[in-house]
Design an enzyme around this catalytic site. Sequence first.
Site, PDB file in Angstrom:
ATOM      1  N   ARG A 105       0.842  -1.199   0.000  1.00 23.81           N
ATOM      2  CA  ARG A 105       0.000   0.000   0.000  1.00 23.81           C
ATOM      3  C   ARG A 105       0.873   1.244   0.000  1.00 23.81           C
ATOM      4  O   ARG A 105       2.092   1.154   0.106  1.00 23.81           O
ATOM      5  CB  ARG A 105      -0.940  -0.008   1.210  1.00 23.81           C
ATOM      6  CG  ARG A 105      -0.208  -0.006   2.544  1.00 23.81           C
ATOM      7  CD  ARG A 105      -1.172  -0.005   3.725  1.00 23.81           C
ATOM      8  NE  ARG A 105      -0.446  -0.186   4.974  1.00 23.81           N
ATOM      9  CZ  ARG A 105      -1.010  -0.272   6.169  1.00 23.81           C
ATOM     10  NH1 ARG A 105      -2.324  -0.214   6.293  1.00 23.81           N
ATOM     11  NH2 ARG A 105      -0.277  -0.432   7.243  1.00 23.81           N
ATOM     12  N   CYS A 109       2.955   8.506  -5.496  1.00 20.61           N
ATOM     13  CA  CYS A 109       3.735   9.726  -5.291  1.00 20.61           C
ATOM     14  C   CYS A 109       2.754  10.889  -5.127  1.00 20.61           C
ATOM     15  O   CYS A 109       1.875  11.083  -5.981  1.00 20.61           O
ATOM     16  CB  CYS A 109       4.656   9.953  -6.496  1.00 20.61           C
ATOM     17  SG  CYS A 109       5.504  11.539  -6.430  1.00 20.61           S
ATOM     18  N   ASN A 143      -5.104   7.179   4.552  1.00 25.70           N
ATOM     19  CA  ASN A 143      -4.712   6.441   5.749  1.00 25.70           C
ATOM     20  C   ASN A 143      -3.237   6.675   6.035  1.00 25.70           C
ATOM     21  O   ASN A 143      -2.380   6.365   5.198  1.00 25.70           O
ATOM     22  CB  ASN A 143      -4.946   4.937   5.551  1.00 25.70           C
ATOM     23  CG  ASN A 143      -4.762   4.151   6.841  1.00 25.70           C
ATOM     24  OD1 ASN A 143      -5.646   4.134   7.686  1.00 25.70           O
ATOM     25  ND2 ASN A 143      -3.615   3.522   7.007  1.00 25.70           N
ATOM     26  N   GLU A 144      -2.956   7.257   7.180  1.00 24.99           N
ATOM     27  CA  GLU A 144      -1.584   7.421   7.671  1.00 24.99           C
ATOM     28  C   GLU A 144      -0.619   7.977   6.609  1.00 24.99           C
ATOM     29  O   GLU A 144       0.302   7.280   6.162  1.00 24.99           O
ATOM     30  CB  GLU A 144      -1.036   6.099   8.218  1.00 24.99           C
ATOM     31  CG  GLU A 144      -1.701   5.676   9.499  1.00 24.99           C
ATOM     32  CD  GLU A 144      -1.107   4.393  10.084  1.00 24.99           C
ATOM     33  OE1 GLU A 144      -0.342   3.708   9.386  1.00 24.99           O
ATOM     34  OE2 GLU A 144      -1.415   4.083  11.236  1.00 24.99           O
ATOM     35  N   GLU A 315      -6.891   4.258  15.828  1.00 29.59           N
ATOM     36  CA  GLU A 315      -6.521   2.840  15.885  1.00 29.59           C
ATOM     37  C   GLU A 315      -5.752   2.613  17.182  1.00 29.59           C
ATOM     38  O   GLU A 315      -4.692   3.212  17.386  1.00 29.59           O
ATOM     39  CB  GLU A 315      -5.636   2.459  14.692  1.00 29.59           C
ATOM     40  CG  GLU A 315      -6.306   2.671  13.345  1.00 29.59           C
ATOM     41  CD  GLU A 315      -5.405   2.272  12.169  1.00 29.59           C
ATOM     42  OE1 GLU A 315      -4.354   1.643  12.393  1.00 29.59           O
ATOM     43  OE2 GLU A 315      -5.748   2.631  11.029  1.00 29.59           O
ATOM     44  N   TRP A 323       4.073  -6.344  13.098  1.00 31.06           N
ATOM     45  CA  TRP A 323       5.058  -5.649  12.267  1.00 31.06           C
ATOM     46  C   TRP A 323       6.281  -5.126  13.011  1.00 31.06           C
ATOM     47  O   TRP A 323       7.165  -4.533  12.407  1.00 31.06           O
ATOM     48  CB  TRP A 323       4.390  -4.499  11.509  1.00 31.06           C
ATOM     49  CG  TRP A 323       3.472  -3.628  12.322  1.00 31.06           C
ATOM     50  CD1 TRP A 323       2.111  -3.781  12.417  1.00 31.06           C
ATOM     51  CD2 TRP A 323       3.801  -2.492  13.143  1.00 31.06           C
ATOM     52  NE1 TRP A 323       1.581  -2.807  13.250  1.00 31.06           N
ATOM     53  CE2 TRP A 323       2.592  -2.009  13.701  1.00 31.06           C
ATOM     54  CE3 TRP A 323       4.995  -1.832  13.450  1.00 31.06           C
ATOM     55  CZ2 TRP A 323       2.535  -0.909  14.551  1.00 31.06           C
ATOM     56  CZ3 TRP A 323       4.942  -0.728  14.307  1.00 31.06           C
ATOM     57  CH2 TRP A 323       3.726  -0.282  14.840  1.00 31.06           C
ATOM     58  N   GLU A 363      -1.586  -8.939   7.427  1.00 32.85           N
ATOM     59  CA  GLU A 363      -1.804  -8.756   8.871  1.00 32.85           C
ATOM     60  C   GLU A 363      -2.487  -9.948   9.526  1.00 32.85           C
ATOM     61  O   GLU A 363      -3.187  -9.805  10.533  1.00 32.85           O
ATOM     62  CB  GLU A 363      -2.549  -7.444   9.104  1.00 32.85           C
ATOM     63  CG  GLU A 363      -1.635  -6.271   8.789  1.00 32.85           C
ATOM     64  CD  GLU A 363      -2.276  -4.897   8.856  1.00 32.85           C
ATOM     65  OE1 GLU A 363      -3.492  -4.808   9.096  1.00 32.85           O
ATOM     66  OE2 GLU A 363      -1.535  -3.914   8.636  1.00 32.85           O
ATOM     67  N   GLN A 364      -2.246 -11.148   8.984  1.00 36.68           N
ATOM     68  CA  GLN A 364      -2.917 -12.324   9.549  1.00 36.68           C
ATOM     69  C   GLN A 364      -2.436 -12.624  10.972  1.00 36.68           C
ATOM     70  O   GLN A 364      -3.116 -13.304  11.711  1.00 36.68           O
ATOM     71  CB  GLN A 364      -2.769 -13.546   8.630  1.00 36.68           C
ATOM     72  CG  GLN A 364      -1.355 -13.975   8.426  1.00 36.68           C
ATOM     73  CD  GLN A 364      -1.215 -15.148   7.459  1.00 36.68           C
ATOM     74  OE1 GLN A 364      -0.134 -15.430   7.013  1.00 36.68           O
ATOM     75  NE2 GLN A 364      -2.295 -15.813   7.114  1.00 36.68           N
ATOM     76  N   HIS A 366      -1.906 -10.209  13.193  1.00 40.58           N
ATOM     77  CA  HIS A 366      -2.248  -9.018  13.973  1.00 40.58           C
ATOM     78  C   HIS A 366      -3.533  -9.288  14.745  1.00 40.58           C
ATOM     79  O   HIS A 366      -4.558  -9.618  14.170  1.00 40.58           O
ATOM     80  CB  HIS A 366      -2.448  -7.842  13.023  1.00 40.58           C
ATOM     81  CG  HIS A 366      -2.506  -6.504  13.692  1.00 40.58           C
ATOM     82  ND1 HIS A 366      -3.503  -6.150  14.588  1.00 40.58           N
ATOM     83  CD2 HIS A 366      -1.692  -5.430  13.593  1.00 40.58           C
ATOM     84  CE1 HIS A 366      -3.284  -4.909  14.998  1.00 40.58           C
ATOM     85  NE2 HIS A 366      -2.192  -4.457  14.414  1.00 40.58           N
TER      86      HIS A 366
END
Length: 633
Positions: A105, A109, A143-144, A315, A323, A363-364, A366
């Site tokens: 993700r 640019c 997002n972020e 979050e 991670w 993210e399995q 997480h």
Amino acid sequence: MKRTLGTCYYPEQWPSKMWTEDARRMVDAGLTWVRIGEFSWAKLEPTPGNYCWEWLDQAIQTLGDAGLKVVLGTPTATPPRWMLTRHPDMLAVDVEGRPRKFGSRRHYCFSHEPYQAECAKIVGLMAARYGANPYVAAWQTDNEYGCHDTTISYSDAARAAFQDWLALRYGSVDQLNVDWGNTFWSMDYGSFAEVDLPNLTVTEANPAHCLAFRRFSSDQVVAFNRRQVDLIRAQTDAPITHNYMGRITDFDHFAVGDDLDFASWDSYPLGFLEDRVGADAARQRAFARQGDPDFQALHHDLYRAVGKGRWWVMEQQPGPVNWAPYNPTPLPGMVRLWSWEAFAHGAEAVCYFRWRQAPVAQEQLHAGLLRPDSVDAGVMEELKQVTAELADASDVAPLQAPVAIIFDYDADFAWTVQPHGAGLSYFGLILDVYRGLRRLGLSVDILPASARDFAGYGLVMVPGMMAMADDLKAALGASDAQVVYGPRTGARNAEMGIPTPLPPAIPSLDVTVVAIESLRPDCPIPLTTGGHVINYRDVLEGGAEPVLHTATGEAVAMRDGKQTYLGGWLDGAALHIFLQDLCEKAGIATLDLPDGVRVRDTGTERFWFNYTDAAVTCHGRTIDAAGVVREAR
Ligand code: GAL
């Protein structure tokens, strides 16, 4: 404003027949908010121009019918694969000149105009479709920003946009040459078109060039966000936010925040511990299952300032993440502690990431509030406790802190360009100062560089603010607060040059920094009061009164009335003594707290937090391991 809870949910990742039951259980758990949508572009527009809104219509309806309020995220952090086929040059390019590939993700640019137009199209359509939807009670852009090192891109699109930005800022290339000092090493340019990005140079690039590029890159984030905000605002009165990340400092969050209604951030205390806090191994071990006792709090205070008083945790880590270098389970009680800590710092909402653990993809591993088989994860018990406690808790009740620290993203850019010593950073300096104040039991406000009103503060700290506006110096000098500048404050002019008269050039504070040095970690300088100067030192001269000395008698801090210049980066022991003395002068009551115990005041409550893994008795009260004590004020 009531304090509320929420979660992050991905309806597109689960069969629609699960949504009703999920929504019911969210409400049962006491949740108010559900954030959705932010990674769903490929489901919303599977092929260019072919839109599928029905599933999102249904998801919003289902969640809203159950009594939840939806935060709708724009999906622009995850452009689908077809986007790359259409715009092969949309990828961000790293400092080595390598395009960052599709397959995770944030691969875009910020400067790529056709990608911005694609974003504007989908955001505009989303806003038109859901702007008036009564269940969509807030919006999140993207997002972020900046996460995964994505603010800065060395692409062709960035180069072209940078040249335009330079032309606007400097007016003429001659001016740019003068401001950057390009005569040095024959670096003069004949036109803006000749100015390249400052990567892949043989040795270091000109710091003025690097700083300009960082400022430009920050402005690109602001512009990218603003384009989305304008489209959303045209269709709704619902508030708009962005979810910032921890210790991402390479764009100006205050500037992004100016376009938003409230700030939010993503708090992963155990995820941050090894890579972002900068603590040594012993400290990491001590707080392995709790997170650093000051890191989250600093971000809470920073983002409260970015949100002009209004902020959320969008979050919240609910269990192990996947991670970080190591991914332990939080100590029992920590998820509750983190939640209350956010509320104690003024959060309006805390949302847990994520509802259900995903059995597939990145993210399995997480944790979520539910296991992959939909059974409640252990953390649900803690969540229920927070829900029960919130039922009779007071509303958000802001309180001005007695102490403020000025936080300047532009200073962070300048330190990044020129740390002057391995591993030195502006953020690290700010965290040390913040930690020193919190060890004294103080609540702290963070203020932007644009602050000019310091009424009500007994002490204002301005560490490391490389370029400092004259009117800020004047406002601080005229305030009633004790003001501490330095180290490295006022060290540069706006173009990264060393100013003359020499720094810090603060009116009515007769101190001059005549030389500087950075220090090896194993060469700290002992002080007469105990503790050391570490990392960085300004060598001081002048007529102001020396108030802190090295063991060999050199001045480390000098004072004139209420203004002090601190010329050294102090270790914890030295900072403790120095700050305690200043607080006494300012009439600010302090507490001596053991490491790991922290206090935070609101308008109605005093909170005590124990970040350690054993019960602590402190100032007459016992706080359980990972415990929280709430007292009425
Ligand atoms: C955040 C991100 C989420 C998810 C989470 C995992 O940084 O916004 O999408 O990846 O980390 O901890």
